[in-house]
Design an enzyme around this catalytic site. Sequence first.
Site, mmCIF file in Angstrom:
data_model
loop_
_atom_site.group_PDB
_atom_site.id
_atom_site.type_symbol
_atom_site.label_atom_id
_atom_site.label_comp_id
_atom_site.label_asym_id
_atom_site.label_seq_id
_atom_site.Cartn_x
_atom_site.Cartn_y
_atom_site.Cartn_z
ATOM 1 N N GLU A 82 -67.517 -7.973 22.525
ATOM 2 C CA GLU A 82 -67.773 -7.209 23.132
ATOM 3 C C GLU A 82 -66.079 -6.178 22.571
ATOM 4 O OE1 GLU A 82 -68.951 -5.514 26.565
ATOM 5 O OE2 GLU A 82 -69.210 -3.277 25.254
ATOM 6 N N ASP A 98 -68.991 -11.417 25.739
ATOM 7 C CA ASP A 98 -68.723 -9.894 26.484
ATOM 8 C C ASP A 98 -68.032 -10.919 27.414
ATOM 9 O OD1 ASP A 98 -68.336 -7.729 27.904
ATOM 10 O OD2 ASP A 98 -70.594 -7.672 27.907
ATOM 11 N N ILE A 100 -66.183 -8.932 29.671
ATOM 12 C CA ILE A 100 -66.652 -8.266 31.409
ATOM 13 C C ILE A 100 -67.946 -7.522 30.531
ATOM 14 C CG2 ILE A 100 -66.017 -6.762 33.566
ATOM 15 C CD1 ILE A 100 -63.721 -6.582 32.522
ATOM 16 N N ASP A 101 -68.689 -7.787 31.154
ATOM 17 C CA ASP A 101 -70.693 -7.372 31.441
ATOM 18 C C ASP A 101 -70.632 -6.334 32.384
ATOM 19 O OD1 ASP A 101 -72.384 -5.768 30.368
ATOM 20 O OD2 ASP A 101 -73.798 -7.031 31.697
ATOM 21 N N THR A 103 -68.208 -3.571 32.801
ATOM 22 C CA THR A 103 -67.275 -2.840 32.798
ATOM 23 C C THR A 103 -66.836 -1.851 34.392
ATOM 24 O OG1 THR A 103 -65.998 -3.528 30.690
ATOM 25 C CG2 THR A 103 -64.857 -1.866 32.037
ATOM 26 N N ASP A 230 -74.126 -8.252 25.653
ATOM 27 C CA ASP A 230 -74.591 -8.393 26.577
ATOM 28 C C ASP A 230 -75.813 -8.875 26.944
ATOM 29 O OD1 ASP A 230 -72.944 -5.566 27.038
ATOM 30 O OD2 ASP A 230 -74.424 -4.821 26.006
#
Length: 281
Positions: A82, A98, A100-101, A103, A230
């Site tokens: 990402e 990802d 940090i999905d 954030t 995601d």
Amino acid sequence: MTARFAAGAQTGRGNVHDLLELAITTADAAGAMLVDQRPADVRVAATKSSPTDVVTEMDRAAEKLIIERIRASRPGDAFLGEEGGASSGGSGVRWIIDPIDGTVNYLYGLPDWAVSIAAEVDGEIVAGVVTVPTRGELYTAARGEGSYLVHRDGSTEKLSCNTGIPLERALIATGFGYFAQRRARQAEVLLGVLPRVRDIRRGGSAAVDLCSVASGRVDGYFERGPQEWDVAAGGLIVREAGGFMGGLNGRPASAEMTISAGPGLYEALHDLLAPLSPERD
Ligand code: IPD
């Protein structure tokens, strides 16, 4: 944390089990780093598509850690991350990441954020891991081998999504985009959905939402806007738990529309959404 699977299937490009184990240990390491090194005041390092679409230094550090660890074991693989970590490779394996999905949840100190790592072989997702470190939960799936939730104490549950839930009793997760115009349309779509279902949840992480469909914590999920990183791992986790993930009118799930639910509800949720034109901004 470890997941328990039978002998891993061969893909022709490597053993699915090996890819899954690498995804698990890497997601675990990234999750631990994100918890242990979270600054007291997490700062926004940059904005992306809109002022509310933020990236922190921790997103960048986690993506770097993930790519470096996987590359150390498998130097020929490709990456899609990402935070810009896209690179090609000659092995036929691509990692979709990802770091940090969720954030915004991470920024505010809310618990529902995840590290999501999927391994794709010749264009097909074969292994997926979503770890939710603040909850001590690690979700895993390997193609054809089911999906599992591994708890912090090592106990493991085989996942199975809810089936045959009527629309009016369905708890539905959703998410909203980062553009004002899109959000206005998403609110209009919700006007058509909310009176027809049990209730709506907006958790803040599409990856966690999909794991919640897989584990039966919600009955379904839909959203316009989620990107490949995601939903890559969470989509496999849902499917291996007996659920579906797709788009409108038989199209595959995409940033245009992603719908997920168990058998029975999936069709009803699709048919509720389709006339509401949820793909329009
Ligand atoms: C976001 C989260 C959110 C969803 C957005 C995503 P990010 O991911 O998954 O729940 O509604 O569509 O962009 O930006 O936190 O990685």
